[in-house]
Design an enzyme around this catalytic site. Structure first.
Site, mmCIF file in Angstrom:
data_model
loop_
_atom_site.group_PDB
_atom_site.id
_atom_site.type_symbol
_atom_site.label_atom_id
_atom_site.label_comp_id
_atom_site.label_asym_id
_atom_site.label_seq_id
_atom_site.Cartn_x
_atom_site.Cartn_y
_atom_site.Cartn_z
ATOM 1 N N LYS A 1 90.992 104.332 -37.188
ATOM 2 C CA LYS A 1 90.545 104.480 -38.583
ATOM 3 C C LYS A 1 91.753 104.555 -39.522
ATOM 4 C CE LYS A 1 86.710 106.417 -41.085
ATOM 5 N NZ LYS A 1 86.273 107.636 -41.712
ATOM 6 N N GLU B 1 95.502 110.105 -50.557
ATOM 7 C CA GLU B 1 95.717 110.607 -49.191
ATOM 8 C C GLU B 1 96.793 109.801 -48.464
ATOM 9 O OE1 GLU B 1 91.893 112.775 -47.513
ATOM 10 O OE2 GLU B 1 91.473 110.670 -47.790
ATOM 11 N N ALA C 1 79.927 108.518 -48.060
ATOM 12 C CA ALA C 1 79.315 109.313 -49.136
ATOM 13 C C ALA C 1 80.134 109.166 -50.415
ATOM 14 C CB ALA C 1 79.244 110.782 -48.728
ATOM 15 N N ASN D 1 92.455 102.164 -42.706
ATOM 16 C CA ASN D 1 92.674 102.727 -44.058
ATOM 17 C C ASN D 1 94.090 102.469 -44.568
ATOM 18 O OD1 ASN D 1 90.098 103.834 -44.581
ATOM 19 N ND2 ASN D 1 90.547 105.584 -43.281
ATOM 20 N N GLY E 1 82.651 118.278 -51.596
ATOM 21 C CA GLY E 1 82.586 117.040 -52.367
ATOM 22 C C GLY E 1 81.574 116.113 -51.715
ATOM 23 N N GLY F 1 81.430 116.757 -47.710
ATOM 24 C CA GLY F 1 81.034 118.144 -47.444
ATOM 25 C C GLY F 1 79.567 118.361 -47.784
ATOM 26 N N SER G 1 88.408 104.952 -51.610
ATOM 27 C CA SER G 1 88.724 106.205 -52.321
ATOM 28 C C SER G 1 90.147 106.188 -52.885
ATOM 29 C CB SER G 1 88.541 107.393 -51.385
ATOM 30 O OG SER G 1 89.410 107.277 -50.289
#
Ligand code: NAD
Length: 307
Positions: free
Chosen positions: A185, A268, A129, A189, A9, A12, A256
């Site tokens: 992190k 997630e 990204a 998040n 994705g 990656g 995200s």
């Protein structure tokens, strides 16, 4: 170096594309027919800092990969890691090192189910990204990657992985502080991603709300307290500084988890707030704000699943 990237994705493709460009023998592996077809037909299109690169890196389904890579980088969302690694069993060789730079807790532990501990490397990356469309990825700005072997040893293989990433422009260092960086992190998040996901707001309105900022700081504080009780030297001041920077600089950003929520995909959250709640429970620590956001995200996920 022969490199496999499991999960082609946004991240990656960024990592796989840049490693291919640096001369490594890279294969992207994914389950998305659309993504694999687009990359194989047109090359991977990588828009990076104003430059548009067309990178002829092959993309495959797991069942099509015949040769074991030296390094397999796992870049699925965390909820898909186990299934992805199951599908990759056929090409994980006796010398394949697994690397996770995914967000969240518990990623390296999943990898230990597939290779011995001494072949698991974990870390974080701050390179961003986004997937623009099938086969097209956008990344803007600098980043930093920190890696460390799960067993804490600095081996020639770890050094080789680090120099491959560094040489590809992914600014990498071997860092004994990688575990603390992972937790820092997670703190960031667990606070900001969930707040945007639950409120439906982008970063800007969160930044403008004293109440939301207060809640974000409380969640970050809870997460860092759990890490510290585990003997991990995560630094709350560093998390809050990063958070202030993000609140000021990324006002239009949709994290995200907000994007996943809007698209009715699972998020997630299990490897972020969910994992922190479980770690805290094992230590007998209460993390009420982290847990409340976890339960709210899960509630919305369930509602989306039945909508
Ligand atoms: P993404 O959704 O863009 O990509 C994940 C890819 O995994 C998709 O192409 C999907 O088809 C594929 N996939 C799903 N199941 C699979 C399976 N069983 N086998 C093989 N492939 C499978 O996600 P992303 O944004 O690239 O994020 C990947 C990880 O990196 C996440 O843990 C994320 O938190 C982390 N991360 C993201 C960023 C970012 O800026 N996007 C930055 C740092 C870390």
């Amino acid at each position: 170096m022969r490199v496999g990237v499991l999960g082609a994705g946004a991240m990656g493709c960024l990592f796989g594309g840049l490693l291919h460009r640096a001369g490594h023998d890279v294969t992207l592996v994914d389950v998305s027919v659309e993504q694999i077809r687009a990359i194989n037909e047109h090359g991977l299109i990588l828009e990076r800092d104003g430059e548009v690169l067309r990178i002829p890196v092959p993309a495959r389904f797991a069942g099509e990969v015949a040769i074991a890579p030296d390094l397999l980088i796992v870049f699925t969302k965390t909820l898909h890691s186990r299934a992805a690694l199951e599908s990759a069993r056929g090409f994980i060789g006796p010398a394949t090192t697994l690397l996770t730079l995914q967000n969240g807790l518990g990623n390296a532990e999943i990898m230990e189910c597939f290779v011995p501990r001494e072949r698991v490397v974990q870390g974080i990356t701050t390179f961003p990204a986004d997937l623009v469309s099938a086969g097209r990825v956008h990344s803007l700005g600098p980043g930093q990657t920190k890696i460390m072997a799960l067993d804490g040893r600095v081996t020639p293989r770890l050094e080789e992985v680090c120099s491959a990433l560094e040489g590809a422009g992914l600014s990498c260092e071997i860092s004994p502080g990688a575990t603390a960086a992972i937790w820092e992190k997670v703190a960031f998040n667990a606070a900001l991603n969930t707040l945007t996901a639950v409120t439906g707001l982008t970063v800007g309105p969160i930044a403008d709300s004293p109440e939301a900022r207060d809640l974000a700081r409380r969640i970050a504080g809870e997460v860092v307290r759990v890490a510290n009780r585990k003997g991990i030297e995560a630094d709350l001041a560093a998390v809050l500084e990063t958070m202030e920077g993000a609140l000021a600089a990324h006002r239009g950003h949709q994290p995200s988890m907000l994007q996943d929520m809007a698209a009715h995909r699972r998020t997630e959250v299990e490897s972020l707030n969910g994992a922190v709640v479980r770690e805290a429970g094992a230590l007998g620590i209460e993390v009420p704000f982290t847990e409340a956001l976890y339960l709210l995200v899960r509630t919305l996920e369930s509602a989306n699943a039945t909508a």
